[in-house]
Design an enzyme around this catalytic site. Structure first.
Site, short mmCIF file in Angstrom:
data_model
loop_
_atom_site.label_atom_id
_atom_site.label_comp_id
_atom_site.label_asym_id
_atom_site.label_seq_id
_atom_site.Cartn_x
_atom_site.Cartn_y
_atom_site.Cartn_z
N LYS A 2 -6.93 -4.66 -3.29
CA LYS A 2 -7.68 -5.22 -2.18
C LYS A 2 -8.59 -4.16 -1.58
O LYS A 2 -8.34 -2.96 -1.72
CB LYS A 2 -6.72 -5.74 -1.10
CG LYS A 2 -5.87 -4.64 -0.45
CD LYS A 2 -4.74 -5.25 0.36
CE LYS A 2 -3.86 -4.22 1.02
NZ LYS A 2 -4.47 -3.57 2.17
N ASP A 30 0.78 -1.25 0.00
CA ASP A 30 0.00 0.00 0.00
C ASP A 30 0.81 1.30 0.00
O ASP A 30 0.41 2.27 0.67
CB ASP A 30 -0.95 0.01 1.22
CG ASP A 30 -1.96 -1.12 1.19
OD1 ASP A 30 -1.99 -1.87 0.19
OD2 ASP A 30 -2.71 -1.26 2.16
N CYS A 33 -2.31 -2.64 7.79
CA CYS A 33 -2.34 -3.54 6.63
C CYS A 33 -1.17 -4.51 6.57
O CYS A 33 -1.33 -5.65 6.15
CB CYS A 33 -2.46 -2.73 5.33
SG CYS A 33 -4.12 -2.01 5.18
#
Lengths: 227, 227, 227, 227
Positions: free
Chosen positions: C126, C26, C159
């Site tokens: 995602k 990310d 995450c």
């Protein structure tokens, strides 16, 4: 290597005992006995009983070859915590209300005594038709390094096929043993076998038990190696 | 409520637009065109093309009723990172090596222009036969509060049935629309429809498009309410 | 082999490029820019920006060694079909209503240009904090034969850690790169690194980027072999 | 409604007993006894024992309110079929080889007798840190219509947090009960509680047992209704 259609198994010719499992689906009293779930639904369990000697021959050949044997059992939890209102409605409609049929606490949940279950065999309990869904089946397969699955058991069109389809989607190499699977619905059984091979093997390959036993016999096997 | 066999849908009589989706499986060029994957595998895509008007009638009725419409598309990632050595072998064996057939970057991945796809429709891309496996399909269904699924598309015996089986195992209420599904293999198509109803509806119920449209027409619908 | 705590990686000493991936979580504009999601939540993105050179050095070493590089991107579908009423409520509460922040259609969804993304790198999108949940991440890893994961990116406590925990539960061998992960919350970042090693490595092992680069440099690598 | 931070639970004010479960994670002998797994790893189990009265008060309040109580138990299968070579290596390294610690067949697998387990409580056995992974936990929750989870048990940083994270990713509404969770590592415990609330409640909300019991007491409850 096992002679199969539409191509031999496995596709790359490398059959390895340590990576392979014989999966025996739901050969339980609830499906095979004359008073179990399946008989009460109006199905004749005799085609299911007819495969038992074949499945035992396969189990014996798999053991000799060092191939892992996994039995599955279908049943709701004894506390029925996994049963939806819809499933309770279907259960009532089938006249099963108040019985222990299809419950893990019921006598019908047991694998039939004719099947040769050894202490080293792995047993996976499931609620769904697929052995993969909400169970530790995939965890066990991956922990054991198993990548190749050979399917037997009942019923061909419901639990065998649902598990087979999920196994293919998860990229396990799959072989369905035509004369080691059975259903109470002859048309559905034959169609389920046929479906394995559509699109040139969309759900893997099909072989009969003689071809599987022949292929396993040429593996050598861990047990022989140990002796 | 929709007239269906072996029992009406849904079982409790409560058909609610907000909880229901029409699922349209894989009506893509790769399956329907005369030069796509399916045709190159030797299948006649004309039975698949034949259902397009029926699927559009269902889509129209679903839109009017306020039922969510979800299209799925089958294809490998453009980078082929989700393709195993076995799948590459099958691909080569099918003569697809070096083509963009069944890739998300290929023209064949697109839904055929005959199908009425609206901006509000939901599209789910998948690699597997099941729309549930390794996708956000279940995430979307649960986020939208969808609990009831009506299946159409192709092929009845492979992607429709695999998705249907997974939906049942996850306790969605399922209806398969008999004349809105198709396969290149007539025997497999008919057997797949038959299998829905074994064991008194083991994979839910079967209805034809006329019954579904009739049931949807009695729902009222969000759009009417908005007007 | 990579020097790590509480034990070296991998535990059996067999580091193999083909089985290993560097996972970069990310590193998107929404988290790193001064106008993105994270900054608007009141977090200072500068600790996240500070790891970029380290992550690039790791990417470079991984490429040379032939290790697969996988980037993840967090974002809701452009159609927001995967957003629940609760998430819409949180979104509104954060003042993000009506923006394209955290949507896949937004500019903030892109990986920051400082990060070296190559055409051969794999990108996994995602919605959840875990890269495994409702995505094709596991499908890709298994298709590629990847069994060993080295984690970098942001945020360490959300995450990265959620994906790491899921990877451990699925029996991937995991290493977290301490100076290649970052969070806007210093206490949470440090605690997340500490948690990796509780119970003697309950979530695998911890190493710094120097140790990882050193280990990768001794691998040889596919690219060198090709040259 | 339960007073919580960073916002009350549930966010929309609609606390409903039928949709809510109290989840009690892994309060087993292996973690709490002075001779179990946790103690043998060098951790002091007394912080874990200290929460038992609080957890029992919560269980009692949940029972009165008609809230479902779910206990989880961590352990490998008795046949160890779910144990990887890596896990066997870690087991040996911990001096657990040849013991039945962390096996479902061991005495340490049992929930400690101090915890009030009723026949109607649901028990979910797991191998992983997450109660969702390779188990029927999600199947049971959805079958029961449970959408709201309140977490207690041990350890805060490992099994509670991994399960909590997975629950959030699956869109369950989650509350962690700060004084009903514990860990052998004080820093990790406190950081795990803190992490719940980063990004304005990325893993739901935090409340203490007094606030939870207060909220449950105002629910009325099925049992009172029955009386």
């Amino acid at each position: 290597m096992i002679k199969a259609a539409p191509f031999d198994f496995p596709y790359d010719g490398r059959l390895v005992a340590e990576n392979t499992a014989l999966v025996v689906i739901d050969l339980q009293q609830d499906f095979l006995s004359t008073t179990g779930y399946f008989a009460r639904k109006g199905y004749d369990p005799s085609p299911l009983r007819a495969i038992l000697p074949t499945v035992n021959r396969l189990i014996s050949a798999a053991r000799k070859a060092g191939v892992t044997i996994i039995h599955t059992r279908q049943g709701y939890r004894a506390d029925m915590a996994d049963m939806t209102p819809y499933e309770k409605w279907r259960r009532k409609r089938s006249g099963l209300d108040g019985t222990d049929i299809l419950l893990r606490s019921g006598a019908g949940f047991q694998i039939v005594p004719e099947i040769d279950v050894a202490p080293d065999d792995i047993i996976v309990d499931k609620t769904c038709n697929s052995a993969f869904t909400y169970t530790d089946f995939e965890l066990v397969l991956r922990a054991q390094g198993i990548t190749h699955l050979m399917f037997s058991g009942c019923t061909t069109d419901v639990c065998v096929h649902t598990t087979l389809r999920e196994a293919c989607d998860r990229n396990f190499q799959c072989l369905t043993i035509s004369d080691a699977c059975a259903s109470g619905d002859r048309q559905a059984h034959e169609a389920a076998l046929h479906m394995v091979t559509v699109e040139d093997g969309v759900f893997g390959v099909l072989a009969d038990s003689a071809a599987v036993i022949d292929g396993l016999s040429r593996l050598g096997g861990r047990r022989h190696a140990d002796a």
